[in-house]
Each structure stands twice: as structure tokens, then as C-alpha cells.
Scaffold this motif. Structure first.
Motif, short mmCIF file in Angstrom:
data_model
loop_
_atom_site.label_atom_id
_atom_site.label_comp_id
_atom_site.label_asym_id
_atom_site.label_seq_id
_atom_site.Cartn_x
_atom_site.Cartn_y
_atom_site.Cartn_z
N UNK A 26 0.84 -1.19 0.00
CA UNK A 26 0.00 0.00 0.00
C UNK A 26 0.88 1.24 0.00
N UNK A 27 0.61 2.14 -0.93
CA UNK A 27 1.30 3.42 -0.98
C UNK A 27 0.25 4.51 -0.76
N UNK A 28 0.22 5.09 0.45
CA UNK A 28 -0.75 6.14 0.72
C UNK A 28 -0.35 7.46 0.05
N UNK A 29 -1.27 8.40 0.00
CA UNK A 29 -0.96 9.67 -0.65
C UNK A 29 0.06 10.48 0.15
N UNK A 30 0.19 10.22 1.44
CA UNK A 30 1.20 10.88 2.27
C UNK A 30 1.88 9.81 3.11
N UNK A 31 2.92 9.17 2.56
CA UNK A 31 3.51 8.00 3.21
C UNK A 31 4.11 8.32 4.59
N UNK A 32 3.71 7.57 5.62
CA UNK A 32 4.27 7.76 6.95
C UNK A 32 5.59 6.99 7.09
N UNK A 33 6.67 7.64 6.75
CA UNK A 33 7.98 7.00 6.83
C UNK A 33 8.56 7.14 8.23
N UNK A 34 9.59 6.34 8.49
CA UNK A 34 10.32 6.45 9.75
C UNK A 34 11.33 7.58 9.58
N UNK A 35 11.12 8.66 10.27
CA UNK A 35 11.91 9.88 10.08
C UNK A 35 13.40 9.68 10.34
N UNK A 36 13.76 8.76 11.22
CA UNK A 36 15.17 8.58 11.59
C UNK A 36 15.85 7.42 10.85
N UNK A 97 4.58 -7.54 -4.69
CA UNK A 97 3.26 -7.92 -4.19
C UNK A 97 2.32 -8.38 -5.31
N UNK A 98 1.40 -9.25 -4.93
CA UNK A 98 0.39 -9.71 -5.87
C UNK A 98 -0.70 -8.65 -6.05
N UNK A 99 -0.90 -7.84 -5.01
CA UNK A 99 -1.91 -6.78 -5.05
C UNK A 99 -1.25 -5.50 -4.56
N UNK A 100 -1.38 -4.45 -5.35
CA UNK A 100 -0.74 -3.18 -5.05
C UNK A 100 -1.82 -2.09 -5.00
N UNK A 101 -1.93 -1.44 -3.84
CA UNK A 101 -2.87 -0.35 -3.66
C UNK A 101 -2.10 0.97 -3.70
N UNK A 102 -2.48 1.87 -4.58
CA UNK A 102 -1.80 3.16 -4.71
C UNK A 102 -2.84 4.28 -4.59
N UNK A 103 -2.69 5.12 -3.58
CA UNK A 103 -3.61 6.22 -3.36
C UNK A 103 -2.93 7.52 -3.79
N UNK A 104 -3.46 8.13 -4.83
CA UNK A 104 -2.88 9.36 -5.40
C UNK A 104 -1.36 9.21 -5.55
N UNK A 125 0.90 -5.04 -13.71
CA UNK A 125 -0.42 -5.58 -14.04
C UNK A 125 -0.33 -6.62 -15.16
N UNK A 126 0.53 -6.36 -16.14
CA UNK A 126 0.64 -7.29 -17.27
C UNK A 126 1.28 -8.62 -16.87
N UNK A 127 2.00 -8.64 -15.74
CA UNK A 127 2.61 -9.89 -15.26
C UNK A 127 1.73 -10.59 -14.23
N UNK A 128 0.51 -10.08 -14.02
CA UNK A 128 -0.43 -10.79 -13.16
C UNK A 128 -0.78 -10.12 -11.85
N UNK A 129 -0.11 -9.05 -11.49
CA UNK A 129 -0.44 -8.35 -10.25
C UNK A 129 -1.72 -7.55 -10.45
N UNK A 130 -2.45 -7.41 -9.36
CA UNK A 130 -3.61 -6.52 -9.37
C UNK A 130 -3.14 -5.18 -8.88
N UNK A 131 -3.33 -4.14 -9.67
CA UNK A 131 -2.90 -2.80 -9.31
C UNK A 131 -4.14 -1.93 -9.22
N UNK A 132 -4.43 -1.48 -7.99
CA UNK A 132 -5.59 -0.61 -7.76
C UNK A 132 -5.09 0.79 -7.50
N UNK A 133 -5.57 1.73 -8.30
CA UNK A 133 -5.15 3.12 -8.20
C UNK A 133 -6.35 3.97 -7.81
N UNK A 134 -6.22 4.69 -6.72
CA UNK A 134 -7.23 5.65 -6.33
C UNK A 134 -6.71 7.03 -6.71
N UNK A 135 -7.44 7.72 -7.58
CA UNK A 135 -6.95 9.00 -8.04
C UNK A 135 -8.08 9.89 -8.55
#
Length: 182
Positions: A26-36, A97-104, A125-135
Motif C-alpha cells: 500500500x502506498x498512501x498519498x502521504x507516506x508515513x515514513x520512519x523519520x530517523x 506484491x500480488x496486489x498493489x494499492x496506490x492512493x494518489x 499488471x501485465x505480469x499478473x499483479x492486481x494494481x488498484x489506483x485511487x486518483x
């Protein structure tokens, strides 16, 4: 859940949650990374969490394709919005991943990164992964998606192929026209 059943990659999300989590990213529109953590440490952490073999080679390839090589030792807290987005994308791609969620997913990305991301989403997607894009970027949806779901206030207004969306509404124009008709 109050009713029904949901499965992802063939696994029930209620009874097989860990198996589901191992197969998604999952890639959110504002990724919460580990700052350090550095860019490289983020990749190392994700590789450890998902038991990615040969993670160094895959990580090097991702850093190269996302033009992050010079940022490998930079802390997440020191990076721009676009660079942070690139780290999140690299981490999501690392375990294939087999399923990839991408938000914006294009938020903050430069034109070269946008081109690369669009290309890799279609490749996955062409190799079989499901790619869901919210945009809300309808041009992105039109460029890369084969299917469309239009939601408004939790209700599904349309679900089907882009071609079916055009045909069902009698439109030959842009996806924007279809969207506003719905």
C-alpha cells in the motif's frame, strides 16, 4: 464486518490476515515514513519484514529506476515530498506484491518519476499483479487503467471496463465527460 466475506489474492481477510498482508503493498498519498531511518534502511526494514531474498540487488535496481541513488544515506526527515513518495513506492515494489494499492501515487513526483511509475504499474499488471489506483487525476486513470470504479459517498456509480463506461453512457469523449455524466 456486519456481513459478507472479502478475499484478497485468494485469502480471507478475516481468517487469513497475515497471508493477505504478505501479498499486498500500500502506498498512501502521504507516506508515513520512519523519520530517523535512511532510504537504504527503509528498504532493509521492508526486506526483513517480507523475507525478501536478494533484497540488496532489488533495492539497487529500485534506487536506480527511481533516481534515488544519491539519497541512499539520507534520512527520511531530510527529503522532499516527492522523494518520500519515491521511497514508499520502492518499499512497496520490493517484495513484488500480488496486489498493489496506490492512493494518489503521483503526488509530489517529478515528470521522469511519473513516467516511470506509470510504466511500472502497467508492467506489474501485465505480469499478473492486481494494481488498484485511487486518483482524482482522470488522465492518469485513462492512461493506465483497464477498469474503472466510480464511487460517490460510499455508493458505486459504475464498475467495469473503461470501454464499457464510454459505451454505457454513449460517450466517445474523454473519461472526464464520462465521470461528470455519472
Amino acid at each position: 464486518p456486519t456481513s459478507g466475506q472479502l478475499s484478497v489474492a485468494g485469502f480471507d481477510v478475516q481468517t487469513q490476515a497475515l497471508l493477505v498482508k504478505q501479498r499486498i503493498a500500500y502506498v498512501p498519498d502521504d507516506p508515513p515514513l520512519f523519520e530517523t531511518l535512511t532510504v537504504w534502511e527503509h528498504l532493509q526494514f521492508v526486506a526483513s519484514a517480507y523475507n525478501v531474498s536478494d533484497w540488496q540487488t532489488k533495492s539497487e535496481q529500485l534506487l536506480d529506476s527511481l533516481r534515488l541513488e544519491t539519497k541512499r544515506s539520507a534520512l527520511a526527515s531530510e527529503l522532499s515530498r516527492g522523494m518520500r513518495q519515491k521511497i514508499a513506492i520502492a518499499c512497496a515494489y520490493l517484495h513484488d506484491p500480488e496486489v498493489l494499492f496506490l492512493d494518489e501515487p503521483l503526488t509530489g513526483l517529478d515528470p521522469a518519476a511519473i513516467r516511470m511509475l506509470k510504466k511500472t504499474m502497467v508492467q506489474r499488471a501485465s505480469t499478473g499483479a492486481t494494481v488498484l489506483v485511487s486518483s482524482h487525476l482522470l488522465a492518469l486513470v485513462e492512461d493506465i487503467c483497464s477498469h474503472l470504479i466510480v464511487l460517490r459517498k460510499g455508493k458505486c456509480l459504475f464498475s467495469g471496463s473503461l470501454q464499457a463506461a464510454h459505451e454505457s453512457l454513449g460517450h466517445t469523449g474523454s473519461l472526464e465527460e464520462v465521470f461528470f455524466s455519472l
